[in-house]
Enzyme design. Structure first.
Site, mmCIF file in Angstrom:
data_model
loop_
_atom_site.group_PDB
_atom_site.id
_atom_site.type_symbol
_atom_site.label_atom_id
_atom_site.label_comp_id
_atom_site.label_asym_id
_atom_site.label_seq_id
_atom_site.Cartn_x
_atom_site.Cartn_y
_atom_site.Cartn_z
ATOM 1 N N GLU A 113 13.231 6.397 -14.016
ATOM 2 C CA GLU A 113 13.705 7.764 -13.766
ATOM 3 C C GLU A 113 14.065 7.964 -12.294
ATOM 4 O OE1 GLU A 113 11.074 6.886 -15.605
ATOM 5 O OE2 GLU A 113 11.934 7.435 -17.548
ATOM 6 N N GLY B 191 0.821 -1.203 0.000
ATOM 7 C CA GLY B 191 0.000 0.000 0.000
ATOM 8 C C GLY B 191 0.854 1.252 0.000
ATOM 9 N N SER C 258 -1.036 -4.746 -6.056
ATOM 10 C CA SER C 258 -1.171 -6.048 -6.696
ATOM 11 C C SER C 258 -1.691 -7.078 -5.719
ATOM 12 C CB SER C 258 0.181 -6.496 -7.265
ATOM 13 O OG SER C 258 0.470 -5.743 -8.419
ATOM 14 N N SER D 178 1.502 3.470 -3.449
ATOM 15 C CA SER D 178 1.017 4.466 -4.415
ATOM 16 C C SER D 178 -0.423 4.888 -4.127
ATOM 17 C CB SER D 178 1.080 3.901 -5.827
ATOM 18 O OG SER D 178 2.405 3.678 -6.202
ATOM 19 N N GLU E 184 12.586 -4.727 -1.942
ATOM 20 C CA GLU E 184 11.772 -4.836 -3.149
ATOM 21 C C GLU E 184 12.605 -4.721 -4.411
ATOM 22 O OE1 GLU E 184 8.298 -2.373 -2.970
ATOM 23 O OE2 GLU E 184 7.831 -2.654 -5.077
#
Lengths: 341, 386
Positions: free
Chosen positions: B373, B136, B170, B138, B253
Site C-alpha cells: 500500500e 532499526g 531481522s 519500525s 533497500e
C-alpha cells in the site's frame, strides 16, 4: 535513447499529433482508409526505419521501437509496423519493395516453385489491413521461403477485429507471386507478435495517461476522484503493467533479428503484454465509470484495440505453452541459466 | 492529453556489459562448489538464510562491498557487476542473510552520510563478511508510518541516552550493529526531529528478544533500549536529517533483485517436478512464470543501470518491488494449483519441503521493505494523483 531515436520520437509525435485526429479515428472505425496520414508517414521516411542498411541493426531496432510505440500511443489506424517489417525483410534479400502499405500473414496451405515464380495455394486468415495493402508477404510456418503477392490476385473477404480494424481473410488458388528466400512463416509470426507487443505497450501508456487525467479532473463527493486511495492504488497497478509490457516489448524488438535470442524474448513480450491488457483495461474502465463504456468517449479506441491485439499473432497461452515446454526441457537447474542467456 | 509527454517513470532496456559474463561464470562455479550440498528447503530461505561462514567466503572472494572505495575494503567495481553477483546468489538460494543488510544498505548509507571514523571502523569488516547489521526503523506503534517513531535519543554530557523499542529487526540477535532512526527533537512536521545512529548492539541497556515467525524460525527481533548510553559519535550524518537519510537508505533497500527472486527455489522445483514433457496446463504455467520473471529482471537491470549513472530511481524501484512481490507471492499458489499435493517439511520430495516453507513466508514479501500500500502510494504520487 540514442540521438536518432530521440529525433524520431519527436518527429513521430509531431506528425501523429497533427494527423491522427479524433476525426481520423472515427473514420477508421467505419472502414475509411487514412490516405493523408499514410502519405505523411511515407514522406517522413518512417517506412524504412527497420530496412535502412546504413544504420547498425541494434540502432534500427531501437529506432523502430520508439517509432512504433509512439504510433501506438496515437493509435495510428494503418499498417505501419507491418509495412516496416515487410520492407526490412525484402531489403535484406535485395527484393524491391512495392510502394504503398504492405502487410503479412502466416499461410495455411503451401507454396511451390514454378519456373521463375512461386505459387501459392491456401488461405491466410485475418490478414491485417489486407484491403488497404498493395501487396502481402505470406509464408507457411515451416517453409523456407515466403511469397510476395499483389493483394488483388487473391480473393478477399472483409472482416475486422473488436476495434473494427481490417482483418481480412485471403484465399489463393494456385496464385503466382515473387519468391523471397530465407524467410519462413515462423519469422513472420515472431515479427507480428513483436509488433503487437509494442502496440499493446504504447496503447497501455495512452490508457494510463488518459485514466490519470480523468481521475484528476472528475469530481465526486466534492473532490477529484484521484484523491481517493482506492483509485490511487488501482492506477499504481496499471502503471506496473504498462512498465512491464513496455520493457518486454522493447527486449523483443531488440532480439527479433537475432536467431539465438528471439524465441525467448518474443514469447516473453507477447505473454507479458497480453497479461497487462486484461488488468490494464479493467482498471481503466473501472476508473472511468459509465462514460468510459460509451462510444462518444475516446477510451474505447485504445481498450478495444488492446483486446484485439492480445489475441493476434498468438495469444498468451499459445506462447506460454511454447516457452514453458522449452524451459521444461532445461530442467529445474537449467531454468535460470536459460532465462539469463 | 499530450501523448508526446514522457511518463513520470523511466525504464529503458539496458544490457549488462559483456565483461560481467566472466564474473557471472565465476560466481556460478563458486556456488556449484559451495552450496550444492545444502538442502533445497534451506536454500529457499535465500536472503533469510544466516550463515556467517558463507558470508566470510564471499568476503574472501571480494564479492562484498563490491562498489566501495578500496580505502574502506571495497573493490571499486560497478553497480552492474554487483547486480550480477547478487542475482546469482539469490537465484541459487545462497544463504546471504548474515551480510545482506550491511552490504546492501548500511555500508552505502555510511559511505554517503557517515563520518570518516565510522567508515574506517565498520566498512572493512562488512567487506570481509565479518561485520553484520540490522535495521532499526519500525517500532510497536510505527509500521508503515515511519515518521511516527517515538524511540528517543537525548543528548547528554556523556553521549546519547536512548529509550524505546525497535521491532521486526531481522538478525539483530546475531548482528554487531544496527542503524536506527530515533527522535532527537520535535519539529513543525513529524518528519523533522529524526536522526540516524550507528548502534553497537553489545552496549549495556540494549535487550534483544527474538520473535518466532510462522515457519518456526527466529529471524526478526524486538530490540528494547532502556536508557542505553550511545557515544557522542554514534550520530550518522546531521542531527534532524534522519528522514531524508532514511529515505535514501530505503532506495537501496527497495531496488534490488531480491524483490522478485524470493521464490526462486520453488520455481526451480516446479520446473523439476513438471519434467521434460509437461502436460499443457503445466507448460503454460511455466511459460507465464518465465515471462513475468524475464520482464521483471529487465525492469530491475534498468533500475541498476540508473543507479550506476548516479540517478535516483526511487519511483522506479517502488514499481519493481510492487510488481515483483506480486510475482514471488503467487509462486506457492501456482505450485498448489499445478500439483495439489500437501506441503510437508518431512517429505522426500524437495518440491513439497520448499512449498511448505515458502507458503508460510510469502505473505511477508509485500510487507518487508515497505508494504504494497505504501509503495502504491509512492507510485500514485509519482503519477500526480496525490
Amino acid at each position: 535513447m540514442n540521438e536518432t531515436a530521440l529525433l524520431i520520437h519527436d518527429a513521430a509525435h509531431r506528425l501523429f499529433t497533427q494527423h491522427v485526429t479524433p476525426e481520423v479515428l472515427r473514420r477508421a472505425e467505419v472502414g475509411e482508409w487514412c490516405q493523408d496520414l499514410w502519405d505523411a508517414i511515407d514522406e517522413a521516411g518512417f517506412l524504412d526505419t527497420l530496412a535502412d542498411a546504413d544504420t547498425p541493426p541494434d540502432e534500427r531496432a531501437a529506432n523502430a521501437f520508439v517509432l512504433l510505440k509512439a504510433a501506438a500511443r496515437h493509435l495510428v489506424p494503418a499498417p505501419l509496423g507491418e509495412t516496416m517489417v515487410v520492407r526490412a525483410l525484402l531489403a535484406a534479400r535485395k527484393v524491391r519493395a512495392p510502394s504503398g502499405p504492405l502487410s503479412f500473414a502466416v499461410l495455411e496451405g503451401h507454396t511451390h516453385q514454378h519456373g521463375d515464380h512461386a505459387h501459392l495455394k491456401g488461405r491466410a486468415p485475418r490478414v491485417p489491413h489486407a484491403r488497404n495493402a498493395q501487396s502481402l508477404l505470406l509464408g507457411t510456418p515451416d517453409g523456407r521461403e515466403c511469397v510476395l503477392i499483389a493483394t488483388r490476385r487473391g480473393r478477399l473477404s472483409q472482416d475486422a477485429n473488436i476495434a473494427s480494424e481490417p482483418r481480412d481473410d485471403m484465399a489463393f488458388a494456385d496464385t503466382a507471386g515473387t519468391t523471397v528466400p530465407g524467410i519462413s512463416g515462423r519469422d513472420l509470426k515472431l515479427a507480428g507478435a513483436t509488433l503487437r507487443a509494442i502496440a499493446i505497450a504504447g496503447a497501455l501508456e495512452r490508457v494510463l495517461m488518459q485514466t490519470v487525467d480523468y481521475a484528476r479532473t472528475r469530481v465526486q463527493f466534492g473532490k477529484p476522484i484521484a484523491s481517493f486511495q482506492a483509485i490511487q492504488q488501482q492506477l499504481a497497478v496499471l502503471a506496473g503493467h504498462a512498465a512491464a509490457a513496455s520493457i518486454a516489448a522493447e527486449a523483443a524488438m531488440a532480439a527479433l533479428f537475432d536467431p539465438n535470442r528471439r524465441d525467448l524474448a518474443v514469447a516473453v513480450a507477447k505473454i507479458r503484454a497480453g497479461e497487462a491488457v486484461a488488468a490494464g483495461t479493467a482498471i481503466a474502465h473501472q476508473v472511468h465509470g459509465a462514460i468510459g463504456i460509451t462510444r462518444e468517449h475516446s477510451l474505447h479506441y485504445a481498450t478495444r484495440r488492446l483486446w484485439s491485439w492480445r489475441a493476434e499473432f498468438g495469444a498468451e497461452a499459445d506462447w506460454a505453452e511454447e516457452l514453458g515446454r522449452s524451459m521444461a526441457r532445461e530442467g529445474g537447474a537449467g531454468f535460470w541459466p536459460a532465462l539469463t542467456r | 492529453m499530450n501523448l508526446a509527454q514522457p511518463l513520470p517513470f523511466t525504464f529503458n532496456l539496458a544490457t549488462l556489459p559483456a565483461e560481467t559474463n566472466r564474473l557471472r561464470t565465476e560466481v556460478r562455479d563458486f556456488l556449484a562448489r559451495e552450496i550444492e550440498a545444502i538442502p533445497f528447503e534451506k536454500r529457499a530461505q535465500s536472503w533469510s538464510g544466516f550463515d556467517p561462514a558463507f558470508s566470510r567466503k564471499l568476503g574472501e572472494r571480494g564479492w562484498l562491498g563490491l562498489t566501495w572505495p578500496k580505502q574502506y575494503g571495497g573493490h571499486e567495481r560497478t553497480a552492474l557487476e554487483r547486480y550480477v553477483v547478487v542475482e546469482e546468489l539469490l537465484a541459487a538460494g545462497a544463504p546471504v542473510a548474515a551480510h545482506w543488510i550491511a552490504d546492501r544498505q548500511s555500508g552505502p548509507l555510511l559511505l554517503k552520510f557517515g563520518t570518516e571514523d565510522q567508515r574506517q571502523r565498520v566498512l572493512p569488516g562488512i567487506a570481509r563478511g565479518e561485520t553484520f547489521f540490522a535495521i532499526g526503523m519500525s517500532e510497536p506503534d510505527s509500521g508503515s508510518d515511519l515518521a511516527s517513531v517515538r524511540t528517543r535519543a537525548v543528548r547528554t554530557n556523556e553521549g546519547w541516552r536512548v529509550t524505546g523499542t525497535k521491532l521486526w529487526s531481522s538478525w539483530a540477535h546475531k548482528s554487531h550493529y544496527m542503524i536506527a532512526v530515533f527522535r532527537t527533537g520535535e519539529g513543525a512536521q513529524r518528519q523533522a526531529g529524526l536522526s540516524q545512529f550507528l548502534v553497537d548492539l553489545s552496549l549495556p541497556g540494549i535487550r534483544i528478544r527474538p520473535i518466532t515467525d510462522l515457519t518456526g524460525h527466529e529471524h526478526f527481533n524486538e530490540v528494547v533500549f532502556d536508557d542505553a548510553l550511545l557515544p557522542e559519535d554514534a550520530l550518522i550524518g546531521t542531527e534532524g536529517d534522519g528522514w531524508s537519510q532514511v529515505t535514501a537508505e530505503l532506495a537501496y533497500e527497495r531496488s534490488g533483485p531480491e524483490r522478485f527472486l524470493s521464490s526462486m527455489m520453488l520455481v526451480r522445483q516446479i520446473v523439476e517436478a513438471a519434467g521434460p514433457e509437461p502436460r499443457e496446463r503445466t507448460a503454460i504455467a511455466i511459460g507465464r512464470m518465465a515471462a513475468r520473471l524475464h520482464a521483471l529482471r529487465n525492469l530491475s537491470i534498468s533500475v541498476a543501470t540508473q543507479l550506476q549513472r548516479g540517478e535516483n530511481p526511487a519511483l522506479e524501484a517502488s514499481l519493481v518491488k510492487d510488481v515483483g512481490a506480486i510475482f514471488e507471492q503467487e509462486i506457492p499458489d501456482i505450485a498448489h494449483d499445478l500439483f495439489g499435493q500437501e506441503p510437508s517439511a518431512a517429505s522426500t520430495e524437495a518440491l513439497l519441503r520448499v512449498q511448505h516453507y515458502l507458503t508460510q513466508t510469502a505473505p511477508s514479501f509485500s510487507l518487508r521493505g515497505g508494504t504494497r500500500e505504501i509503495l502504491r502510494g509512492i507510485i500514485a504520487r509519482g503519477l500526480g494523483l496525490r
